[in-house]
Design a protein around this motif. Structure first.
Motif, PDB file in Angstrom:
ATOM      1  N   GLY A  48       0.710  -1.204   0.086  1.00 38.89           N
ATOM      2  CA  GLY A  48       0.051   0.146   0.023  1.00 38.89           C
ATOM      3  C   GLY A  48       1.019   1.295  -0.175  1.00 38.89           C
ATOM      4  N   SER A  49       1.874   1.301   0.886  1.00 34.47           N
ATOM      5  CA  SER A  49       2.766   2.383   1.083  1.00 34.47           C
ATOM      6  C   SER A  49       3.568   2.594  -0.409  1.00 34.47           C
ATOM      7  CB  SER A  49       3.628   2.378   1.919  1.00 34.47           C
ATOM      8  OG  SER A  49       4.545   1.235   1.957  1.00 34.47           O
ATOM      9  N   GLY A  50       4.000   1.362  -1.161  1.00 31.22           N
ATOM     10  CA  GLY A  50       4.590   1.322  -2.594  1.00 31.22           C
ATOM     11  C   GLY A  50       3.708   2.305  -3.394  1.00 31.22           C
ATOM     12  N   VAL A  51       2.246   1.825  -3.447  1.00 34.83           N
ATOM     13  CA  VAL A  51       1.311   2.522  -4.193  1.00 34.83           C
ATOM     14  C   VAL A  51       1.108   3.995  -4.006  1.00 34.83           C
ATOM     15  CG1 VAL A  51      -1.169   2.522  -4.912  1.00 34.83           C
ATOM     16  CG2 VAL A  51       0.126   0.348  -4.707  1.00 34.83           C
ATOM     17  N   VAL A  52       1.207   4.365  -2.759  1.00 40.95           N
ATOM     18  CA  VAL A  52       1.068   5.708  -2.417  1.00 40.95           C
ATOM     19  C   VAL A  52       2.216   6.249  -2.913  1.00 40.95           C
ATOM     20  CG1 VAL A  52       1.180   7.231  -0.368  1.00 40.95           C
ATOM     21  CG2 VAL A  52      -0.427   5.310  -0.395  1.00 40.95           C
ATOM     22  N   GLU A  53       3.423   5.905  -2.791  1.00 41.99           N
ATOM     23  CA  GLU A  53       4.697   6.623  -3.192  1.00 41.99           C
ATOM     24  C   GLU A  53       4.574   6.777  -4.943  1.00 41.99           C
ATOM     25  OE1 GLU A  53       8.538   5.323  -1.876  1.00 41.99           O
ATOM     26  OE2 GLU A  53       7.741   5.530   0.344  1.00 41.99           O
TER      27      GLU A  53
END
Length: 125
Positions: A48-53
């Motif tokens: 999820g944090s990868g997608v956000v970045e």
């Protein structure tokens, strides 16, 4: 020599997108940074944090949304600081290579220049 505002913004966008892609390329590395107090699985937070970045990088890349994206990037850099602190604590809790211990500590002060970089891109947009 100062970097042109547009070049700095594109570099920030690439940095964010590249960092986001790394969450998918080597998720185990990021899984160990996720605080146990967060609900759900570490892998879900990693991806999820990868997608956000990646999404934040895309927003920064577009001149029309750059100002909002740069603010989002600054907030993202603030938001991941607890994971960096956790990495320091974990690395120094048990037997870990000296390079890992030094590396986790060295990351902490790097958050400030990244936050100021994002805020500068926002101001110049």
């Amino acid at each position: 020599m100062p970097v042109a505002p547009d070049v700095s913004a594109r570099r920030l966008a690439l940095f964010l997108a590249g960092s986001g892609v790394m969450h998918f390329a080597v998720p185990k590395f990021y899984d160990q940074l996720i605080p146990a107090q967060l609900p759900g699985s570490a892998r879900a937070w990693t991806l999820g944090s990868g997608v956000v970045e990646i999404a934040t990088g895309a927003v920064v890349a577009h001149p029309g949304t750059r100002r909002l994206g740069a603010l989002g990037a600054a907030l993202l850099f603030v938001g991941v600081f607890p994971a960096n602190i956790k990495a320091v604590v974990d690395a120094n809790r048990g037997p870990a290579p000296a390079a890992l211990k030094i590396g986790t500590i060295a990351r902490l002060p790097l958050q400030w220049p990244m936050i100021t970089w994002a805020l500068k891109v926002r101001r110049q947009s």
